[in-house]
Design an enzyme around this catalytic site. Structure first.
Site, PDB file in Angstrom:
ATOM      1  N   ASP A 181      19.857 -26.904  53.033  1.00  0.00           N
ATOM      2  CA  ASP A 181      20.287 -26.542  51.689  1.00  0.00           C
ATOM      3  C   ASP A 181      21.800 -26.708  51.626  1.00  0.00           C
ATOM      4  O   ASP A 181      22.532 -26.053  52.370  1.00  0.00           O
ATOM      5  CB  ASP A 181      19.899 -25.074  51.420  1.00  0.00           C
ATOM      6  N   LYS A 212      28.368 -25.856  42.020  1.00  0.00           N
ATOM      7  CA  LYS A 212      29.689 -25.361  42.414  1.00  0.00           C
ATOM      8  C   LYS A 212      30.664 -26.513  42.555  1.00  0.00           C
ATOM      9  O   LYS A 212      31.807 -26.418  42.123  1.00  0.00           O
ATOM     10  CB  LYS A 212      29.632 -24.608  43.742  1.00  0.00           C
ATOM     11  N   TRP A 250      20.320 -16.455  51.487  1.00  0.00           N
ATOM     12  CA  TRP A 250      20.276 -16.390  50.027  1.00  0.00           C
ATOM     13  C   TRP A 250      18.870 -15.876  49.662  1.00  0.00           C
ATOM     14  O   TRP A 250      17.870 -16.459  50.129  1.00  0.00           O
ATOM     15  CB  TRP A 250      20.511 -17.805  49.500  1.00  0.00           C
TER      16      TRP A 250
HETATM   17  N1  PLP Z   1      21.319 -22.429  47.748  1.00  0.00           N
HETATM   18  C1  PLP Z   1      22.252 -21.500  47.971  1.00  0.00           C
HETATM   19  C2  PLP Z   1      22.520 -21.074  49.376  1.00  0.00           C
HETATM   20  C3  PLP Z   1      22.962 -20.942  46.897  1.00  0.00           C
HETATM   21  O1  PLP Z   1      23.863 -20.000  47.140  1.00  0.00           O
HETATM   22  C4  PLP Z   1      22.688 -21.375  45.594  1.00  0.00           C
HETATM   23  C5  PLP Z   1      23.374 -20.791  44.432  1.00  0.00           C
HETATM   24  O2  PLP Z   1      24.012 -19.797  44.451  1.00  0.00           O
HETATM   25  C6  PLP Z   1      21.710 -22.354  45.416  1.00  0.00           C
HETATM   26  C7  PLP Z   1      21.044 -22.851  46.518  1.00  0.00           C
HETATM   27  C8  PLP Z   1      21.274 -22.868  44.086  1.00  0.00           C
HETATM   28  O3  PLP Z   1      22.209 -23.409  43.272  1.00  0.00           O
HETATM   29  P1  PLP Z   1      21.889 -23.900  41.811  1.00  0.00           P
HETATM   30  O4  PLP Z   1      22.661 -23.006  40.916  1.00  0.00           O
HETATM   31  O5  PLP Z   1      22.363 -25.315  41.783  1.00  0.00           O
HETATM   32  O6  PLP Z   1      20.429 -23.792  41.570  1.00  0.00           O
HETATM   33  O1  TYF Z   2      24.270 -16.574  45.321  1.00  0.00           O
HETATM   34  C1  TYF Z   2      24.559 -16.483  44.127  1.00  0.00           C
HETATM   35  O2  TYF Z   2      25.528 -15.831  43.778  1.00  0.00           O
HETATM   36  C2  TYF Z   2      23.701 -17.247  43.107  1.00  0.00           C
HETATM   37  C3  TYF Z   2      24.134 -17.005  41.717  1.00  0.00           C
HETATM   38  O3  TYF Z   2      20.765 -14.798  37.782  1.00  0.00           O
HETATM   39  C4  TYF Z   2      23.186 -16.421  40.728  1.00  0.00           C
HETATM   40  O4  TYF Z   2      22.372 -17.034  43.319  1.00  0.00           O
HETATM   41  C5  TYF Z   2      22.864 -15.072  40.712  1.00  0.00           C
HETATM   42  C6  TYF Z   2      22.053 -14.533  39.746  1.00  0.00           C
HETATM   43  C7  TYF Z   2      21.546 -15.334  38.737  1.00  0.00           C
HETATM   44  C8  TYF Z   2      21.849 -16.704  38.746  1.00  0.00           C
HETATM   45  C9  TYF Z   2      22.672 -17.228  39.722  1.00  0.00           C
END
Ligand code: PLP
Ligand code: TYF
Length: 397
Positions: A210, A245, A129
């Protein structure tokens, strides 16, 4: 000051979110952002969350939460992270803080590491990520990568991962995805996790797990296996929980950081350090989503209903994975997509090239991430055929 102003380009996910929002075509489909949509294409309101909302009621006042957040959330967070059996024991030596989402938890954990040992090296999976690397760099840690995506499409490169982790300086942070690896969708098997954690413990690394997709892999308990293995073998262990999620509460920003220490006295000091950091970052976390999550987690009936809903979401994604694979395999298959059925969670690293992703967007109004990541949780019976036809089309030439 403004003479120094330079561009700070968005990461691929931010870019994709903006491009999608700016696309005026009504028929556009978002396979970019990591959000679970229901079969009708909506971001669901979970029934357990709706009932929790009824219970907490409207018309209430909104004083500040404590710096560490809502204490009612902590027990539930510990049970989720460690499983009820381990939560009792490990919970007595764990600092818990409610945070603004999983991102807030990851940032707070990284801040804590930096405040304790600023020269810490942190290693993230290649790929990961993108915010992992960005957050670690933002707090000033040195970031390295460990091998993860295998050569073919057969699963993670566990041998390469262990080799790279073992080459890190002792005391380095090993950032791990508990389940539903983002972006690949490939998770190690339970026995591979055991080997990974043995290597981490042997090398004296600090695991930072994570867990943003708990429940979307094989279920709540199975998905937290890496956390339980890490807690049994290492201290400290950092765990970033996201409820975005699993409760469909994205914009409410609910998460938690758990830091497992060697004993209760250390945990108390870590909690105090966490509070001092939060005080300077955002003073205290938001209320509403935390009340909802805490209500669901602390009520056995709501908890069970929520777990059932999570199971239904997991099942729906699996059905879409099968549908995607089988439709592409039928007729003149452009190539083998059967690995999509084996991957876990919301995402698939599909192998589509940036050019093919560009054509999906331009010619078919289907948005994905340019590294080929597709969010299969945005597929539904109403758009599956269109997506499959478009993917077949861009793979043909
Ligand atoms: N860690 C991973 C691997 C993710 O994909 C995401 C969100 O897409 C997060 C952390 C962070 O999630 P949040 O929206 O709760 O900050
Ligand atoms: O992995 C994802 O899809 C998340 C979602 O401005 C996300 O990181 C992507 C962009 C953003 C906020 C959340």
């Amino acid at each position: 000051m403004l003479e120094r102003l330079t561009a700070m380009p968005p990461d691929a996910l931010m870019r994709a979110a903006r491009t999608f929002a700016a696309d005026p075509r009504k028929e556009k489909i978002n396979l970019g952002v990591g959000i679970y949509y229901d079969a009708a294409g909506h971001v669901p309101v979970l029934e357990a969350v709706r009932r929790a909302e009824e219970r907490i009621g409207g018309g209430r006042s909104w004083p500040y939460l404590l710096v560490e957040g809502l204490p009612g959330l902590f027990r539930g967070a510990l049970d989720l992270a460690f499983g009820p059996a381990l939560a009792g024991d490990a919970g007595t030596r764990t600092a818990v803080l409610q945070t603004p989402g999983g991102t807030g938890a990851f940032r707070l954990g990284a801040e804590m590491v930096r405040s304790l040992e600023p020269r810490t090296v942190a290693a993230v999976s290649d790929p990961s990520w993108p915010n992992h690397e960005a957050v670690l760099r933002a707090v000033g840690l040195e970031v390295r990568r460990y091998a993860y995506a295998g050569e073919g499409s057969g699963g993670p490169d566990v041998e390469g991962m262990i080799r790279d982790l073992e080459a890190l300086p002792r005391g380095s942070l090993a950032v791990l995805h508990a389940c539903c690896h983002n972006p690949t969708g490939w998770d190690p098997t339970p026995s591979q996790w055991e080997r990974i954690v043995v290597a981490i413990a042997h090398r004296g690394l600090v695991p930072f797990v994570d867990m943003a997709y708990q429940g979307f892999g094989d279920g709540l308990a199975a998905d937290s296996l890496p956390v339980r293995l890490a807690v049994a073998a290492c201290a400290p262990v950092f765990v970033a929980l996201s409820f975005s999620k699993s409760f469909s509460l994205y914009g409410e920003r609910v998460g938690a950081l758990c830091v497992v220490a060697r004993d209760g006295a250390e945990a108390a000091l870590l909690a105090e350090r966490g509070r001092a950091l939060v005080r300077t970052l955002y003073s205290s976390p938001p209320t509403h989503g935390a009340l909802l999550v805490s209500e669901v987690l602390s009520d056995p009936v709501l908890h069970r209903d929520w777990e059932d809903e999570l199971g239904a979401m997991r099942g729906r994604i699996r059905d879409m994975r099968s549908g995607f694979t089988e439709r592409l395999a039928a007729g003149n298959a452009p190539r083998d997509f059967s690995f999509v059925k084996e991957q876990k969670g919301l995402f698939s690293y599909s192998g589509l090239t940036a050019r093919q992703v560009g054509r999906l967007r331009e010619e078919h109004a289907i948005h994905a991430i340019e590294d080929g990541r597709l969010c299969l949780a945005a597929l539904n019976p109403g758009n599956l055929d269109r997506v499959v036809d478009a993917v077949r089309g861009v793979c043909m030439r």
